[in-house]
Design a protein around this motif. Structure first.
Motif, mmCIF file in Angstrom:
data_model
loop_
_atom_site.group_PDB
_atom_site.id
_atom_site.type_symbol
_atom_site.label_atom_id
_atom_site.label_comp_id
_atom_site.label_asym_id
_atom_site.label_seq_id
_atom_site.Cartn_x
_atom_site.Cartn_y
_atom_site.Cartn_z
ATOM 1 N N ALA A 19 11.321 -21.185 13.778
ATOM 2 C CA ALA A 19 11.113 -19.801 13.361
ATOM 3 C C ALA A 19 11.667 -18.851 14.416
ATOM 4 C CB ALA A 19 9.613 -19.550 13.166
ATOM 5 N N PRO A 20 12.184 -17.686 13.993
ATOM 6 C CA PRO A 20 12.662 -16.712 14.969
ATOM 7 C C PRO A 20 11.503 -16.202 15.815
ATOM 8 C CG PRO A 20 12.523 -15.742 12.779
ATOM 9 C CD PRO A 20 12.292 -17.206 12.608
ATOM 10 N N ARG A 21 11.815 -15.728 17.017
ATOM 11 C CA ARG A 21 10.757 -15.237 17.899
ATOM 12 C C ARG A 21 10.256 -13.867 17.495
ATOM 13 N NH1 ARG A 21 12.406 -17.195 24.045
ATOM 14 N NH2 ARG A 21 12.380 -19.439 23.589
ATOM 15 N N GLN A 22 11.030 -13.170 16.679
ATOM 16 C CA GLN A 22 10.558 -11.895 16.176
ATOM 17 C C GLN A 22 11.290 -11.541 14.885
ATOM 18 O OE1 GLN A 22 11.478 -9.072 19.331
ATOM 19 N NE2 GLN A 22 13.333 -8.440 18.296
ATOM 20 N N VAL A 23 10.638 -10.721 14.077
ATOM 21 C CA VAL A 23 11.269 -10.087 12.933
ATOM 22 C C VAL A 23 11.142 -8.592 13.164
ATOM 23 C CG1 VAL A 23 10.838 -12.003 11.353
ATOM 24 C CG2 VAL A 23 9.110 -10.224 11.618
ATOM 25 N N ARG A 24 11.670 -7.805 12.266
ATOM 26 C CA ARG A 24 11.602 -6.356 12.466
ATOM 27 C C ARG A 24 11.207 -5.677 11.175
ATOM 28 N NH1 ARG A 24 16.326 -3.922 10.395
ATOM 29 N NH2 ARG A 24 17.853 -5.467 9.726
ATOM 30 N N ILE A 25 10.560 -4.522 11.298
ATOM 31 C CA ILE A 25 10.269 -3.685 10.139
ATOM 32 C C ILE A 25 11.565 -2.999 9.730
ATOM 33 C CG2 ILE A 25 8.979 -1.690 9.324
ATOM 34 C CD1 ILE A 25 6.701 -2.517 11.169
ATOM 35 N N ILE A 26 11.866 -3.031 8.447
ATOM 36 C CA ILE A 26 13.178 -2.619 7.978
ATOM 37 C C ILE A 26 13.245 -1.143 7.610
ATOM 38 C CG2 ILE A 26 14.846 -3.006 6.093
ATOM 39 C CD1 ILE A 26 14.094 -5.950 6.309
ATOM 40 N N GLY A 27 12.182 -0.587 7.037
ATOM 41 C CA GLY A 27 12.230 0.803 6.587
ATOM 42 C C GLY A 27 10.941 1.542 6.868
ATOM 43 N N GLY A 28 10.974 2.845 6.588
ATOM 44 C CA GLY A 28 9.774 3.659 6.731
ATOM 45 C C GLY A 28 9.555 4.195 8.128
ATOM 46 N N GLN A 29 8.318 4.620 8.402
ATOM 47 C CA GLN A 29 8.025 5.327 9.647
ATOM 48 C C GLN A 29 8.136 4.437 10.880
ATOM 49 O OE1 GLN A 29 3.904 6.557 10.323
ATOM 50 N NE2 GLN A 29 3.216 5.232 8.643
ATOM 51 N N TRP A 30 7.996 3.128 10.713
ATOM 52 C CA TRP A 30 8.088 2.211 11.858
ATOM 53 C C TRP A 30 9.375 1.395 11.820
ATOM 54 C CZ3 TRP A 30 2.797 0.802 9.669
ATOM 55 C CH2 TRP A 30 1.852 1.780 10.034
ATOM 56 N N LYS A 31 10.385 1.926 11.188
ATOM 57 C CA LYS A 31 11.664 1.230 11.051
ATOM 58 C C LYS A 31 12.169 0.733 12.399
ATOM 59 C CE LYS A 31 16.314 1.917 9.142
ATOM 60 N NZ LYS A 31 17.194 2.888 8.434
ATOM 61 N N ARG A 32 12.656 -0.530 12.402
ATOM 62 C CA ARG A 32 13.218 -1.229 13.563
ATOM 63 C C ARG A 32 12.159 -1.707 14.555
ATOM 64 N NH1 ARG A 32 16.907 3.133 13.097
ATOM 65 N NH2 ARG A 32 18.882 2.477 12.151
ATOM 66 N N THR A 33 10.874 -1.490 14.261
ATOM 67 C CA THR A 33 9.831 -1.995 15.154
ATOM 68 C C THR A 33 9.845 -3.525 15.138
ATOM 69 O OG1 THR A 33 8.413 -0.072 14.782
ATOM 70 C CG2 THR A 33 7.355 -2.077 15.598
ATOM 71 N N PRO A 34 9.963 -4.167 16.309
ATOM 72 C CA PRO A 34 9.941 -5.638 16.328
ATOM 73 C C PRO A 34 8.519 -6.167 16.185
ATOM 74 C CG PRO A 34 10.204 -4.774 18.554
ATOM 75 C CD PRO A 34 10.220 -3.577 17.630
ATOM 76 N N LEU A 35 8.404 -7.291 15.495
ATOM 77 C CA LEU A 35 7.122 -7.964 15.316
ATOM 78 C C LEU A 35 7.247 -9.372 15.877
ATOM 79 C CD1 LEU A 35 6.418 -6.957 11.596
ATOM 80 C CD2 LEU A 35 5.544 -5.834 13.658
#
Length: 212
Positions: A19-35
């Motif tokens: 699994a990748p070490r992180q994904v990211r939020i794609i849209g909205g107010q937190w766009k590009r936030t890494p998870l």
């Protein structure tokens, strides 16, 4: 409505071994936030490009109107699905996660984002859904992305039927396509709206068939 396959992601690619070490939020107010993604058994985050396609579908079907939507993420994991919905303006998102460390990480992320509309609940997805099905709790969008090869869908979809608002949507991720005839008995009563595949990930959007 007939189900639809998007052409761009028909070409299957090999699934990553880890699994990748992180994904990211794609849209909205937190766009590009890494998870961050924990290294835990059964934790398999929905890939960014799958979520991008899914939320394009949802934006279209919802006419980009998220503000009254109540969402349930039953196998929250990294939070990529539930937090994406919250980022786009969902009124409430309940994220259920059984692994204590993953639940703590989700809560820390929500605290950092000041995501007051998101509730993280540590618990078993089946037991939590069964308890809510006995109440008047209903959701317009349910994310169902369980660990593979454990027969979760057969057990969860009947409960989701009782948890959906009229016209509500259920996102289902699986190790196999669910759009081939004959449909298994546990899919009777469901209408497939969208489906596609990316590598080893088969993903689908269902609603309940209207009553005759």
């Amino acid at each position: 409505m007939k189900h639809h396959r998007t052409g761009a992601s028909r070409q299957a690619t090999a699934a990553p071994r880890h699994a990748p070490r992180q994904v990211r939020i794609i849209g909205g107010q937190w766009k590009r936030t890494p998870l961050p993604v924990m290294d835990a058994e059964g934790l398999r985050p929905t890939p960014d490009r799958v979520r991008e396609t899914l939320f394009n579908w949802l934006d279209h079907l919802l006419d980009r109107d998220w503000h009254d939507l109540q969402c349930l993420d039953l196998f929250a994991g990294s939070g990529g699905l539930g937090l994406e919905a919250a980022s786009r303006g969902a009124a409430r998102v309940l994220m259920v996660e059984s692994q204590p460390a993953a639940a703590r990480q989700l809560q820390a992320i929500c605290d950092k984002l000041k995501a007051d509309q998101v509730e993280v609940r540590r618990g078993d997805a089946l037991a939590t859904a069964a308890a809510m099905a006995q109440s008047d709790t209903r959701f317009g969008l349910i994310f169902l992305d369980p660990p593979y090869h454990q027969n979760w869908l057969q057990r969860m979809l009947p409960l989701c039927e009782r948890l959906l608002t009229p016209g509500g949507l259920v996102y289902v991720e699986a190790e196999m396509a669910l759009d081939t005839a004959p449909l298994p008995e546990w899919l009777q009563g469901w209408q497939l709206l969208r489906s596609d595949r990316a590598g080893m990930v088969h993903y689908h959007l269902f609603t309940l068939q209207p009553a005759a």
